[in-house]
Design a protein around this motif. Structure first.
Motif, PDB file in Angstrom:
ATOM      1  N   VAL A  62       0.849  -1.196   0.000  1.00  0.00           N
ATOM      2  CA  VAL A  62       0.000   0.000   0.000  1.00  0.00           C
ATOM      3  C   VAL A  62       0.881   1.242   0.000  1.00  0.00           C
ATOM      4  O   VAL A  62       1.791   1.369   0.819  1.00  0.00           O
ATOM      5  N   ARG A  63       0.597   2.154  -0.924  1.00  0.00           N
ATOM      6  CA  ARG A  63       1.361   3.401  -1.028  1.00  0.00           C
ATOM      7  C   ARG A  63       0.592   4.532  -0.350  1.00  0.00           C
ATOM      8  O   ARG A  63      -0.636   4.611  -0.473  1.00  0.00           O
ATOM      9  N   ILE A  64       1.317   5.392   0.357  1.00  0.00           N
ATOM     10  CA  ILE A  64       0.709   6.532   1.025  1.00  0.00           C
ATOM     11  C   ILE A  64       1.460   7.805   0.615  1.00  0.00           C
ATOM     12  O   ILE A  64       2.644   7.772   0.326  1.00  0.00           O
ATOM     13  N   THR A  65       0.752   8.918   0.580  1.00  0.00           N
ATOM     14  CA  THR A  65       1.356  10.198   0.231  1.00  0.00           C
ATOM     15  C   THR A  65       2.157  10.750   1.402  1.00  0.00           C
ATOM     16  O   THR A  65       1.665  10.786   2.532  1.00  0.00           O
ATOM     17  N   VAL A  66       3.386  11.167   1.123  1.00  0.00           N
ATOM     18  CA  VAL A  66       4.202  11.853   2.134  1.00  0.00           C
ATOM     19  C   VAL A  66       4.620  13.176   1.500  1.00  0.00           C
ATOM     20  O   VAL A  66       5.605  13.249   0.766  1.00  0.00           O
ATOM     21  N   ASP A  67       3.836  14.218   1.794  1.00  0.00           N
ATOM     22  CA  ASP A  67       3.999  15.486   1.069  1.00  0.00           C
ATOM     23  C   ASP A  67       4.425  16.660   1.930  1.00  0.00           C
ATOM     24  O   ASP A  67       4.712  17.741   1.405  1.00  0.00           O
ATOM     25  N   ARG A  68       4.438  16.469   3.258  1.00  0.00           N
ATOM     26  CA  ARG A  68       4.814  17.578   4.134  1.00  0.00           C
ATOM     27  C   ARG A  68       5.250  17.009   5.485  1.00  0.00           C
ATOM     28  O   ARG A  68       5.116  15.803   5.740  1.00  0.00           O
ATOM     29  N   ASP A  69       5.732  17.883   6.365  1.00  0.00           N
ATOM     30  CA  ASP A  69       6.255  17.429   7.654  1.00  0.00           C
ATOM     31  C   ASP A  69       5.224  16.663   8.468  1.00  0.00           C
ATOM     32  O   ASP A  69       5.538  15.642   9.084  1.00  0.00           O
ATOM     33  N   GLU A  70       3.973  17.137   8.466  1.00  0.00           N
ATOM     34  CA  GLU A  70       2.948  16.487   9.273  1.00  0.00           C
ATOM     35  C   GLU A  70       2.689  15.050   8.821  1.00  0.00           C
ATOM     36  O   GLU A  70       2.491  14.155   9.643  1.00  0.00           O
ATOM     37  N   SER A  71       2.686  14.832   7.507  1.00  0.00           N
ATOM     38  CA  SER A  71       2.456  13.472   7.011  1.00  0.00           C
ATOM     39  C   SER A  71       3.669  12.588   7.277  1.00  0.00           C
ATOM     40  O   SER A  71       3.526  11.411   7.620  1.00  0.00           O
ATOM     41  N   ALA A  72       4.879  13.144   7.128  1.00  0.00           N
ATOM     42  CA  ALA A  72       6.083  12.364   7.416  1.00  0.00           C
ATOM     43  C   ALA A  72       6.122  11.958   8.887  1.00  0.00           C
ATOM     44  O   ALA A  72       6.483  10.823   9.233  1.00  0.00           O
ATOM     45  N   ALA A  73       5.743  12.873   9.771  1.00  0.00           N
ATOM     46  CA  ALA A  73       5.737  12.579  11.201  1.00  0.00           C
ATOM     47  C   ALA A  73       4.692  11.524  11.559  1.00  0.00           C
ATOM     48  O   ALA A  73       4.839  10.784  12.541  1.00  0.00           O
ATOM     49  N   ALA A  74       3.625  11.435  10.743  1.00  0.00           N
ATOM     50  CA  ALA A  74       2.552  10.476  11.031  1.00  0.00           C
ATOM     51  C   ALA A  74       2.901   9.055  10.608  1.00  0.00           C
ATOM     52  O   ALA A  74       2.321   8.091  11.134  1.00  0.00           O
ATOM     53  N   VAL A  75       3.840   8.891   9.674  1.00  0.00           N
ATOM     54  CA  VAL A  75       4.125   7.565   9.115  1.00  0.00           C
ATOM     55  C   VAL A  75       4.500   6.530  10.182  1.00  0.00           C
ATOM     56  O   VAL A  75       3.932   5.436  10.207  1.00  0.00           O
ATOM     57  N   PRO A  76       5.453   6.811  11.102  1.00  0.00           N
ATOM     58  CA  PRO A  76       5.766   5.790  12.108  1.00  0.00           C
ATOM     59  C   PRO A  76       4.588   5.471  13.021  1.00  0.00           C
ATOM     60  O   PRO A  76       4.445   4.330  13.475  1.00  0.00           O
ATOM     61  N   LYS A  77       3.734   6.459  13.279  1.00  0.00           N
ATOM     62  CA  LYS A  77       2.535   6.200  14.100  1.00  0.00           C
ATOM     63  C   LYS A  77       1.574   5.274  13.355  1.00  0.00           C
ATOM     64  O   LYS A  77       0.964   4.373  13.939  1.00  0.00           O
ATOM     65  N   ILE A  78       1.437   5.495  12.043  1.00  0.00           N
ATOM     66  CA  ILE A  78       0.573   4.637  11.219  1.00  0.00           C
ATOM     67  C   ILE A  78       1.108   3.205  11.213  1.00  0.00           C
ATOM     68  O   ILE A  78       0.361   2.240  11.397  1.00  0.00           O
ATOM     69  N   ARG A  79       2.410   3.084  11.031  1.00  0.00           N
ATOM     70  CA  ARG A  79       3.045   1.756  11.023  1.00  0.00           C
ATOM     71  C   ARG A  79       2.824   1.036  12.353  1.00  0.00           C
ATOM     72  O   ARG A  79       2.474  -0.148  12.380  1.00  0.00           O
ATOM     73  N   GLU A  80       3.007   1.770  13.447  1.00  0.00           N
ATOM     74  CA  GLU A  80       2.837   1.174  14.775  1.00  0.00           C
ATOM     75  C   GLU A  80       1.400   0.742  15.015  1.00  0.00           C
ATOM     76  O   GLU A  80       1.137  -0.356  15.513  1.00  0.00           O
ATOM     77  N   ARG A  81       0.448   1.599  14.637  1.00  0.00           N
ATOM     78  CA  ARG A  81      -0.971   1.270  14.830  1.00  0.00           C
ATOM     79  C   ARG A  81      -1.358   0.043  14.008  1.00  0.00           C
ATOM     80  O   ARG A  81      -2.095  -0.835  14.477  1.00  0.00           O
ATOM     81  N   LEU A  82      -0.886  -0.028  12.784  1.00  0.00           N
ATOM     82  CA  LEU A  82      -1.202  -1.176  11.936  1.00  0.00           C
ATOM     83  C   LEU A  82      -0.652  -2.465  12.535  1.00  0.00           C
ATOM     84  O   LEU A  82      -1.338  -3.502  12.551  1.00  0.00           O
ATOM     85  N   GLU A  83       0.559  -2.411  13.028  1.00  0.00           N
ATOM     86  CA  GLU A  83       1.158  -3.614  13.597  1.00  0.00           C
ATOM     87  C   GLU A  83       0.421  -4.058  14.853  1.00  0.00           C
ATOM     88  O   GLU A  83       0.309  -5.256  15.121  1.00  0.00           O
ATOM     89  N   ARG A  84      -0.109  -3.092  15.619  1.00  0.00           N
ATOM     90  CA  ARG A  84      -0.909  -3.458  16.791  1.00  0.00           C
ATOM     91  C   ARG A  84      -2.185  -4.182  16.373  1.00  0.00           C
ATOM     92  O   ARG A  84      -2.733  -4.987  17.129  1.00  0.00           O
ATOM     93  N   LEU A  85      -2.649  -3.876  15.158  1.00  0.00           N
ATOM     94  CA  LEU A  85      -3.836  -4.557  14.622  1.00  0.00           C
ATOM     95  C   LEU A  85      -3.477  -5.883  13.942  1.00  0.00           C
ATOM     96  O   LEU A  85      -4.352  -6.569  13.411  1.00  0.00           O
ATOM     97  N   GLY A  86      -2.187  -6.210  13.926  1.00  0.00           N
ATOM     98  CA  GLY A  86      -1.749  -7.444  13.269  1.00  0.00           C
ATOM     99  C   GLY A  86      -1.613  -7.307  11.769  1.00  0.00           C
ATOM    100  O   GLY A  86      -1.643  -8.304  11.044  1.00  0.00           O
ATOM    101  N   ILE A  87      -1.460  -6.066  11.283  1.00  0.00           N
ATOM    102  CA  ILE A  87      -1.350  -5.806   9.845  1.00  0.00           C
ATOM    103  C   ILE A  87       0.078  -5.374   9.539  1.00  0.00           C
ATOM    104  O   ILE A  87       0.535  -4.336  10.017  1.00  0.00           O
ATOM    105  N   PHE A  88       0.772  -6.178   8.749  1.00  0.00           N
ATOM    106  CA  PHE A  88       2.180  -5.922   8.468  1.00  0.00           C
ATOM    107  C   PHE A  88       2.417  -5.655   6.978  1.00  0.00           C
ATOM    108  O   PHE A  88       3.478  -5.954   6.451  1.00  0.00           O
TER     109      PHE A  88
END
Length: 417
Positions: free
Chosen positions: A61-87
């Protein structure tokens, strides 16, 4: 002698690339990927959409990383997905300032499984190669692959102008369209070569060259495959909405896949207002399955209907069975290995109904107009039951579920044997 090609040609040999545990190219099957349309800075909505796309079958899955706020959100998104068992591997889509975002947000650079660079807007003039190199060096540091994604709408204008001038000086042997195709091809290949010179191995590079017209896509990728062994990502950009986008994407990518070209695909559909983003994943799966490259879901054969089938029962039942199978597949793939090979038939009258039902693993022939209100059910080619009454649909659904349990569950005697 017929020129009909009944089997796809052997796959174009490309170098395999590991994208977060998913292999693209080499001997791996063609991979399905998709892209979110949420604001990546909105962690909740992005996590929800990535999860939905992955459950639908998107393997990257591709996600847009277009500014500081979106870049800062990426590790949080990754962590949340892994907590849901989605890798599922996440790909960062970078334009204009990707070099800066990756440098300023190392946690983002680490959380992503791949970076997508557009050589047409990574930088301009003297900055272009320097900023491209910056991203490649970050990819090397974090051991990440890169997709070099050329796009018709943001093509390197300096390269295009150079090729146009050369063509003019040569007496214009090529049309403007042909020169533009060549510019797309060269942009991808030259960028791949530059990435290798910087130190990124070929086994960490994927190329794409997206255009919006079917014949252009076929021509560009055919030539890319002839000139290189980079792994190739297929996609028709700006394909459009609804049936237009589906037909255009399927026609272009179907031709290329039949020629053995393409290692991963995305169907870029414009969603209807409020439409389901997972539709593009479903279409990609159906394309690969229809062409015989992969098997994602059980096949539900259903007749188109005619004057003999004035009842809508068979249509409703076919729709219900297909929706039920798709809904349960994320769990059934693990619980019932091989269930995606199941073939179900839901037919509307006696003309082809019994024959199609016998060819399926389990099939039902519903009564057509004027026929006896009885529905024979065939299992593994033999008549197993005749359903009657108001609960035919529910009874057949129960038989399908029971068949799956007995055939694909742990108690299947054929597996034990």
């Amino acid at each position: 002698m017929s020129h009909y090609q009944s089997e796809p040609l052997p796959r174009h040999r490309t170098v395999g690339v590991d994208v977060g545990g998913v292999i693209v190219g080499g001997d791996a099957p063609v991979v399905v990927q998709s892209m979110t349309n949420t604001d990546t800075a909105d962690v909740d909505s992005t996590v929800a959409q990535v999860a939905a796309l992955h459950r639908a079958g998107s393997e990257i899955v591709r996600i847009t990383v277009d500014r500081d706020e979106s870049a800062a959100a990426v590790p949080k998104i990754r962590e949340r997905l892994e907590r849901l068992g989605i890798f599922v591997p996440l790909v960062g889509d970078f334009h204009y300032i990707g070099h800066k975002l990756l440098a300023d947000h190392p946690a983002c650079a680490e959380a992503l499984a791949k970076y997508r660079i557009n050589p047409g807007n990574v930088g301009f003039r003297d900055k272009r190669d320097r900023q491209f190199t910056d991203i490649v060096e970050i990819a090397i540091r974090h051991d990440k692959p890169v997709r070099i994604g050329v796009n018709w709408g943001s093509l390197d204008q300096e390269l295009l102008t150079k090729l146009m001038d050369e063509n003019h000086e040569a007496g214009a042997p090529l049309t403007a369209r042909q020169v533009t195709r060549e510019a797309i091809i060269q942009s991808a290949l030259l960028s791949g070569e530059l990435a290798e010179q910087v130190g990124l191995p070929r086994s960490r590079i994927i190329l794409s060259a997206k255009v919006s017209q079917v014949q252009d896509l076929v021509a560009v990728y055919t030539e890319l495959a002839r000139r290189s062994d980079y792994a190739l990502h297929l996609g028709l950009t700006e394909a459009g909405m609804g049936s237009k986008g589906i037909v255009a994407s399927s026609a272009s990518m179907g031709i290329l896949l039949q020629q053995g070209i393409g290692d991963t695909i995305r169907i870029s559909l414009t969603p209807e207002p409020g439409g389901d983003r997972t539709r593009e994943v479903q279409v990609a799966q159906e394309l690969l399955q229809t062409m015989g490259f992969r098997q994602f879901l059980p096949v539900v054969a259903a007749c188109p209907g005619c004057g003999r089938t004035t009842s809508t029962v068979f249509q409703e039942l076919a729709q219900t069975i297909e929706a039920d199978l798709r809904e349960h597949m994320p769990v059934w793939r693990d619980k019932y290995p091989g269930v995606e090979e199941l073939k179900v038939a839901v037919m509307g009258c006696i003309v082809n109904g019994p024959g199609e039902s016998k060819h399926a693993d389990i099939g039902i022939s519903l009564p057509g107009t004027g026929e006896t209100p009885a529905a024979p059910v065939f299992i593994d080619g033999k008549k197993a039951a005749t359903l009657r009454g108001a609960n035919i649909a529910a009874d057949f659904q129960a038989m399908v579920a029971d068949y799956i349990e007995h055939r694909f569950g742990e108690g299947d005697e054929r597996k034990a044997g």
